[in-house]
Scaffold this active site. Sequence first.
Site: not given
Length: 697
Positions: A163, A283, A287, A320, A332, A361, A389, A516
């Site tokens: 990932e 985690k 999500e 986390r 957020r 993020d 990412e 983002h």
Amino acid sequence: MNRVRIWLGALSIPLMTVPLPASAEDGYALWLKPAASSVRQMKANRLGDSATLMLAERELRHALSPDAPPVVLATASSPSLKMLGLKFKGLGDEGYLIRSVTLDGRKVILVAGNSDRGALYGAFALIRHLNTGGPAESIDLRSSPKVKLRVLNHWDNLDGSVERGYAGQSLWDWWTLPDFRDPRYTDYARANASIGINGTVLNNVNAKADSLTAPYIAKAAALADIFRPWGIRVYLSVRFSAPIELGGLKTADPRDPAVAAWWRAKADEIYRAIPDFGGFLVKANSEGQPGPRDYGASHADGANMLAAAVRDHGGIVMWRAFVYAETDPEDRAKQAYSEFKPLDGKFADNVLVQVKNGAIDFQPREPFHPLFGAMPRTPLMIEFQITKEYLGFATHLAYLGPLFTEVLDARTGHRPGETVADVVDGKAEHHKLTGMAGVANIGRDRDWSGSTFNQANWYAFGRLAWDPDLSAEAIARAWAAQTFGPDRQVIDTVTTMMMGSREAVVDYTGALGLAHLMATGHHYGPGPWVSELARPEWNPVYYHRADAAGIGFDRTESGSNAVGQYAGPVARTFAKPGTTPESMLLWFHHLPWTYRVADGRSLWEDLVAHYDRGVAYVANMQKQWGGLRDKIDAERWQKTATYLAIQNREAQWWRDASLAYWMSVNHLPLPAGVRPPEHDLAWYKAQQYPHAPGQAH
């Protein structure tokens, strides 16, 4: 903070006027170049027979010139060192000293530590010192890690995919483990040891319960056996609902005695196979991952239950703090602070709360996370993303050293002069359990990280995890010298390219605190127009709030008041546009397009200029790299040149698509002389990339 300069005798390295023949390279050797071939071997002796000392001796013989002075490797307990009166106090288990001494009547360079691991780190430090132009005469080096746990987080899945990984499939071949032990596993451990990394989490934080079954424990044990002589412990990401999925229990409530018993038994099973197992990474309640809040329990309840399971074995839990609600949140960016700040002091002493460098993020730029300094009774382990990412995947040149140091150097405002680095390394709050984690960019590609320059981010993370006060530029110069050789023009040019490269990505993807803005799912390319995803905070429009009147997220008292999560001096700085650094302006403020920035331009004019500056920087990197063609081996030069061409094309794509969208919102013309987007907005919206690499699944 005054960053520490590490030795690179650039001025002492002669500028080569005649290019040396460039040998074929594929990037596999990383920054660990062997010495030039010679009939004679450099002299290295070791006082001890441990596997780790043997590895250290082999590294010295492999890497140093035969003309280097003789080297002796030892630990502090060696009787031969008693008469020297050396001071090993303060070096801990992993520190080293390197010193010119007279031993048994001859002059040698002594490399020693309190343990053989310290001697191994010292051997690599000596190699680095000499191979970057450092003098051998009267050498006197001493160092110990400021951060205890220096860990890579592999987001590798059991099916071999990675990932957010852009360097091919997983390095771990779970299918053939534990029987086949690929030699690359040893080379991986060696590379990590050379930069001081001492731990690796083998599997994705989006964990599968299968990783805790007996067959997979045996596979992890095989890797642990390979890594152990290199000073590296293995850890596993665990799925919180494993007691249900594997144990047949009806609940995973951390307050249930049967659940706690299941985890204790599982920990015992793991430690029988891996006696030095490091512990768990978790985690939870993020999500879609299960967690203690599913049962009305807190994050501390969940972490402490797991911590009790590994405590008697010396294990730790990395929990986390990356959480955000499944309902429409106020902001957020506030959620991790809101959930974890009230739990300060409630975590067990073998728990680290792992906090991302920023509150959202891993964006190209974020302000430091407000939790740093706000939980003084809880060790906080910073989490960086080494894989890119949001910074162009493997193909964009973006050196992350400046990103890492920008965060580490940030003043928290909680105590005079306190930085994020002071919190992370325990200096500020006197924690002995400290850590830094990096989401790995390593895969099965021959060059490990998808490109030569991506290797520099792995290297920089390791060096800064050892010492967060090091200079990003000095690290870049040292990496360049070890990777490409001593040519001064190469080192200077490569370092210059690297040092502005991350800022260029910020410029062409979204400057002034925008974040983002990427496309959906794969996170490849621009998508500032995306507005129809199921959860509001998944949509880029949620973050930029652009309309005809202005742009930016109001996080002041008149908005979400996220500034209130920062300590007084920092909060006051971020509270007003005039005192907020322009690099963070639109992160904290929704401002008119006509707002005047410091140089007098309107906000719109300045934003357009940033896009153009980012594209221009990439074009200039192409020219700089082109000037090195005769000084770099053909294979690495050509791949980098090709990737820079891709980056140039995609930087223009980001610029054009973004400007086309902003113009559709603000209805403003481009400043005079500015090139318009190549296509209309509909064309950019129509682009689809369903098979982009690294997607979560």
